[in-house]
Design an enzyme around this catalytic site. Structure first.
Site, mmCIF file in Angstrom:
data_model
loop_
_atom_site.group_PDB
_atom_site.id
_atom_site.type_symbol
_atom_site.label_atom_id
_atom_site.label_comp_id
_atom_site.label_asym_id
_atom_site.label_seq_id
_atom_site.Cartn_x
_atom_site.Cartn_y
_atom_site.Cartn_z
ATOM 1 C CG HIS A 156 -1.667 -1.247 1.443
ATOM 2 N ND1 HIS A 156 -2.844 -1.580 0.828
ATOM 3 C CD2 HIS A 156 -1.334 -2.323 2.211
ATOM 4 C CE1 HIS A 156 -3.230 -2.785 1.221
ATOM 5 N NE2 HIS A 156 -2.320 -3.264 2.047
ATOM 6 C CB SER A 277 12.399 21.596 -15.335
ATOM 7 O OG SER A 277 11.645 22.775 -15.486
ATOM 8 C CE LYS A 283 10.655 18.808 -11.489
ATOM 9 N NZ LYS A 283 9.457 19.469 -11.952
ATOM 10 C CD GLU A 290 7.735 11.557 -15.470
ATOM 11 O OE1 GLU A 290 7.350 12.048 -14.406
ATOM 12 O OE2 GLU A 290 8.254 12.244 -16.377
#
Ligand code: ARG
Length: 446
Positions: A156, A277, A283, A290
């Site tokens: 979880h 980024s 970043k 992804e």
């Protein structure tokens, strides 16, 4: 220009082909399969005395020249000729004249395209299986170096019990091993020759189908001509294997995204597999992970597309079947690129042992170990031990029972059972997986 008997005039009428029916952009990628199928068919026609040796030789020479033209970029593709089959045949007419018309004896585009697609799936299924083996190897190499690296195991997405990071990576090795087997299965279901089925009912000539199968590397011939021209189950098998692989890749990538976040900081992706980024200089985005996660959707879409195309078809060939190839090829391209990217990403990521260890400290993650301790040393029923440990973690008194200090290292070591996370068990699992990879190598899978 095609001669008067060429397929552009005799099969299609002159200008009838419209963009709507054209599949050339897609099926031209099967040119190798199409030409190989035609050469084997021509050889068989000659062997059986259905065409003369001289004609077969002219046809085969012409087909080989066409293959060279395609490979060197010289081939003049004509969309108005609809598909790969007619393009090749029309060019054969240009090269050798009306003898070209003998190639299509005892053959239909229906058994021809089914043969091409099966050869194509055999090739991409073998390629995907190889790619799975490479990813397994990359994961195993990282696993072997991290048998003693402790990381929280999650359920979880809550810290549950400490585990070996090698154990986590080996879990993925298992998944991609099953995927390699699924690609083997797709290869097997593709490995059946449809040629000789004609348009749907078989052929009136004394064909030697076994000979053609052998020339093309098929281990079996189809048993029913009507099934053979309309069966696309092998494409379903392949796309399903690809979809399942994408599920596993997507899970791995989800872990990679989480582990590489600032909050977790368990791994750092290499420059090659992350990007900055354009706005926020701090970043480091896990773009590859992804994108692999995102591309899984395309492959699931391809599976549903082919299932849906097939479900309403009456016997036998229907033009709907032309819609099988875009999803087949897109699934093959996507899974191959995703497996390769994941392999590079896993191989290059750096591991922050300190952050993993720090996250695996503390009493809470060891709660099960304390309950097990009470069962072992104080002979409590497990449910009672559980209640006591729960009270202890809430800061309530545990009565007469002292809880010792248990370390995460000890916690791992006690899970000394086949399939468990004790380092000796993880090492054994890794060695077994290396052994299986070695056997796959000997079998020529990679
Ligand atoms: N381009 C067609 C396909 O991909 C080839 C078979 C055409 N056969 C036919 N009877 N129209 O399915």
């Amino acid at each position: 220009m095609p001669t008067s008997n060429s397929p552009s005039s005799s099969i299609r009428g002159s200008e009838l082909a419209s963009d709507f029916t054209v599949s050339l952009d897609i099926d031209r990628r099967m040119y190798r399969e199409d030409i190989a199928g035609s050469i084997a068919h021509a050889e068989m026609l000659a062997k059986q005395g259905i065409v003369s040796d001289a004609d077969a030789e002219a046809i085969i020479d012409g087909l080989q020249q066409i293959r060279e033209e395609i490979e060197s970029g010289q081939f003049n593709w004509k969309p108005e000729l609809e598909d790969i089959h007619i393009n090749v045949e029309a060019r054969l007419y240009e090269l050798i004249g009306d003898v070209a018309g003998r190639l299509h004896t005892a053959r239909s585009r229906n058994d021809q395209v089914a043969t091409d697609a099966r050869l194509y799936v055999k090739r991409v299924a073998a390629g995907s299986r190889t790619a799975c083996r490479h990813l397994q190897r990359a994961l195993l190499d990282r696993a072997e170096d991290n048998i003693d690296t402790i990381i929280p195991g999650y359920t979880h997405l809550q810290r549950a019990q400490p585990v070996s990071f090698g154990h986590v990576l080996t879990a993925y090795v298992e998944m991609f091993g099953r995927d390699a087997e699924s690609f083997s299965q797709a290869h097997k279901s593709s490995d059946v020759l449809p040629l000789g089925s004609g348009a749907l009912a078989g052929a009136t000539y004394p064909l030697d189908r076994e000979f053609v199968a052998e020339r093309l590397g098929f281990s079996r011939i189809s048993a029913n001509s009507m099934d053979a021209v309309s069966d696309r189950d092998f494409i379903l098998d392949f796309i399903f294997a690809a979809a399942k692989t994408m599920t596993h890749l997507s899970r791995l990538c989800e872990d990679v995204v989480i582990w590489s976040s600032e909050e977790f900081g368990f791994i750092r992706l290499s420059d090659a597999y992350s990007s900055g980024s354009s706005m926020m200089p701090q970043k480091r985005n896990p773009d590859y992970a992804e994108l692999i996660r995102g591309k899984s959707g395309r492959v699931y879409g391809s599976l549903v597309a082919v299932l849906t195309t097939l479900k309403g078809l009456p016997m036998t060939y229907n033009r709907d079947l032309q819609e099988d190839k875009p999803p087949m090829m897109d699934a093959a391209d996507t899974v191959a690129a995703s497996l390769a990217a994941a392999t590079g990403m896993v191989g290059e990521m750096s591991i922050n042992h300190d952050r993993m260890k720090a996250a695996s400290q503390g009493q809470e993650i060891l709660a099960t170990d304390y309950a097990d301790y009470l069962v072992r040393e104080h002979d409590l029923p497990f449910r009672e031990a559980y209640v006591k440990v729960a009270a202890h973690t809430r800061g309530e008194p545990t009565g007469d029972i002292d809880l010792p200090n248990i370390s995460a290292t000890e916690s791992l070591a006690t899970r000394d059972i086949p399939g468990g996370t004790a380092p000796n068990r993880v090492r054994a699992a890794i060695m077994r997986a290396y052994g299986e990879l070695g056997a796959a190598k000997l079998a020529g899978e990679w």
